[in-house]
Design a protein around this motif. Structure first.
Motif, PDB file in Angstrom:
ATOM      1  N   MET A 294       0.708  -1.081  -0.002  1.00 33.10           N
ATOM      2  CA  MET A 294      -0.175  -0.009  -0.053  1.00 33.10           C
ATOM      3  C   MET A 294       0.839   1.163   0.165  1.00 33.10           C
ATOM      4  SD  MET A 294      -2.983   1.289   0.082  1.00 33.10           S
ATOM      5  CE  MET A 294      -4.021  -0.205  -0.123  1.00 33.10           C
ATOM      6  N   LYS A 295       2.143   1.276   0.572  1.00 31.96           N
ATOM      7  CA  LYS A 295       2.989   2.276   0.839  1.00 31.96           C
ATOM      8  C   LYS A 295       3.579   2.621  -0.663  1.00 31.96           C
ATOM      9  CE  LYS A 295       4.794   1.915   5.323  1.00 31.96           C
ATOM     10  NZ  LYS A 295       6.153   1.591   6.097  1.00 31.96           N
ATOM     11  N   GLU A 296       3.682   1.573  -1.364  1.00 26.69           N
ATOM     12  CA  GLU A 296       4.251   1.784  -2.758  1.00 26.69           C
ATOM     13  C   GLU A 296       3.321   2.193  -3.669  1.00 26.69           C
ATOM     14  OE1 GLU A 296       5.938  -2.018  -3.887  1.00 26.69           O
ATOM     15  OE2 GLU A 296       7.545  -1.949  -2.488  1.00 26.69           O
ATOM     16  N   ALA A 297       1.911   1.745  -3.634  1.00 27.06           N
ATOM     17  CA  ALA A 297       0.746   2.179  -4.419  1.00 27.06           C
ATOM     18  C   ALA A 297       0.631   3.340  -3.975  1.00 27.06           C
ATOM     19  CB  ALA A 297      -0.338   1.185  -4.056  1.00 27.06           C
ATOM     20  N   LEU A 298       0.610   4.132  -2.773  1.00 26.08           N
ATOM     21  CA  LEU A 298       0.246   5.284  -2.634  1.00 26.08           C
ATOM     22  C   LEU A 298       1.480   6.357  -3.091  1.00 26.08           C
ATOM     23  CD1 LEU A 298      -1.084   5.052   0.947  1.00 26.08           C
ATOM     24  CD2 LEU A 298      -2.317   5.887  -0.981  1.00 26.08           C
ATOM     25  N   SER A 299       2.786   5.846  -3.012  1.00 24.66           N
ATOM     26  CA  SER A 299       3.921   6.552  -3.603  1.00 24.66           C
ATOM     27  C   SER A 299       3.530   6.951  -5.137  1.00 24.66           C
ATOM     28  CB  SER A 299       5.174   5.991  -3.025  1.00 24.66           C
ATOM     29  OG  SER A 299       5.395   5.850  -1.961  1.00 24.66           O
TER      30      SER A 299
END
Length: 309
Positions: A294-299
């Motif tokens: 989720m962190k990577e998707a939000l980034s």
């Protein structure tokens, strides 16, 4: 005191969080900020899940639905409170109160059902990992969402129909910032025993049974894993969901304990903020901070937005 039939009731008064005018501007700014954070945080989760092809699993599909529900719950309560503070008018019409109460019950019930569905999703992922994609197929996922929606609508309709049969006295002040069900029922002069029974049944056994069932099986299965590393990995997949469940039900339970131990309406309404506002605001942070994907998707999403701007 002579009771008045509900058809003669024109409006209620929402007393809000304080009767001190000096604090109203602070409360307005605080709740406006919390509302904007809730909307933006959950909207980013929805956009990240829908725009990233690397997040195809059912967990993220259910998460985006949970985020949408959180937006709806906050939108049902906070804007009316902000409008009342801005207009210096605490009133809400009888129909408006019933409508707000109905939507809160609907979206609150939907959040309960979604948390139970997400618990079942984690149960299948841990206890039946090889059959996960077969069991949690797209048709079942959509069916679970529709079933959750149906249950929440029936739940809301059942309570609303029982509320329509209540009669009220002259004291129509609700010590809350929205038309909360239990506070609404307390104003009734007619017998509200069935209404109270429905509250305890729906918020007790029905809302938590699915989550308890799933996690009992998850814990019993994980404890049979031979290695401690496998146990840790299995429990870590449930970490975000457990945090959200603990926040939602923990604050809800705390409100009922507070109501049982104190006779202060102000303390009750402040405690109610803990389950009606905070979980919806914090859920996006819990899932984004505890989940690397989720962190990577939000980034990626933020990078695209920055590039477009």
């Amino acid at each position: 005191m002579e009771s008045t039939n509900h058809t003669a009731v024109s409006e209620f008064l929402l007393l809000g969080l304080t009767d001190d005018p000096a604090l109203e501007s602070f409360i307005f700014s605080l709740f406006l900020s919390m509302y904007l954070v809730t909307i933006l945080g959950n909207l980013f989760i929805i956009l990240a899940v829908s725009s990233d092809p690397l997040l195809p699993t059912t967990m993220y599909f259910f998460l985006s639905n949970l985020s949408f529900t959180d937006i709806c719950i906050s939108t049902t309560t906070i804007p009316k409170m902000l409008a009342n503070i801005q207009a210096q008018d605490q009133s809400i019409s009888y129909i408006g109160c019933l409508t707000q109460n109905s939507f809160v019950l609907d979206f609150g019930g939907l959040e309960n059902c979604l948390l139970a569905v997400m618990a079942y999703d984690r149960y299948v992922a841990i206890c039946h990992p090889l059959r996960y994609m077969v069991i949690m197929n797209p048709c079942l996922c959509v069916l679970l969402i529709l079933l959750s929606l149906l249950i929440s609508i029936v739940h809301s309709l059942l309570h609303t129909l029982k509320e329509l049969r209540l009669s009220f006295c002259t004291a129509l002040e609700i010590p809350h910032f929205f038309c909360e069900l239990s506070q609404f029922i307390k104003l009734a002069c007619s017998d509200a025993l069935i209404n109270n029974i429905l509250i305890y049944i729906c918020t007790g056994a029905i809302s938590t049974s699915g989550i308890i069932f799933s996690y009992v099986h998850i814990v019993s299965s994980v404890l049979r894993f031979p290695s401690s590393e496998g146990k840790h990995k299995a429990f870590s997949t449930c970490g975000s969901h457990l945090s959200v469940v603990s926040l939602f039900y923990g604050t809800d339970f705390g409100v009922y304990i507070n109501s049982a131990m104190t006779y202060s309406p102000r303390n009750t309404v402040v405690a109610s903020v803990m389950y009606s506002v905070l979980p919806q605001m914090l859920n996006p942070f819990i899932y984004s901070l505890r989940n690397r994907d989720m962190k990577e998707a939000l980034s990626k999403l933020l990078s695209r937005i920055t590039f477009l701007v």
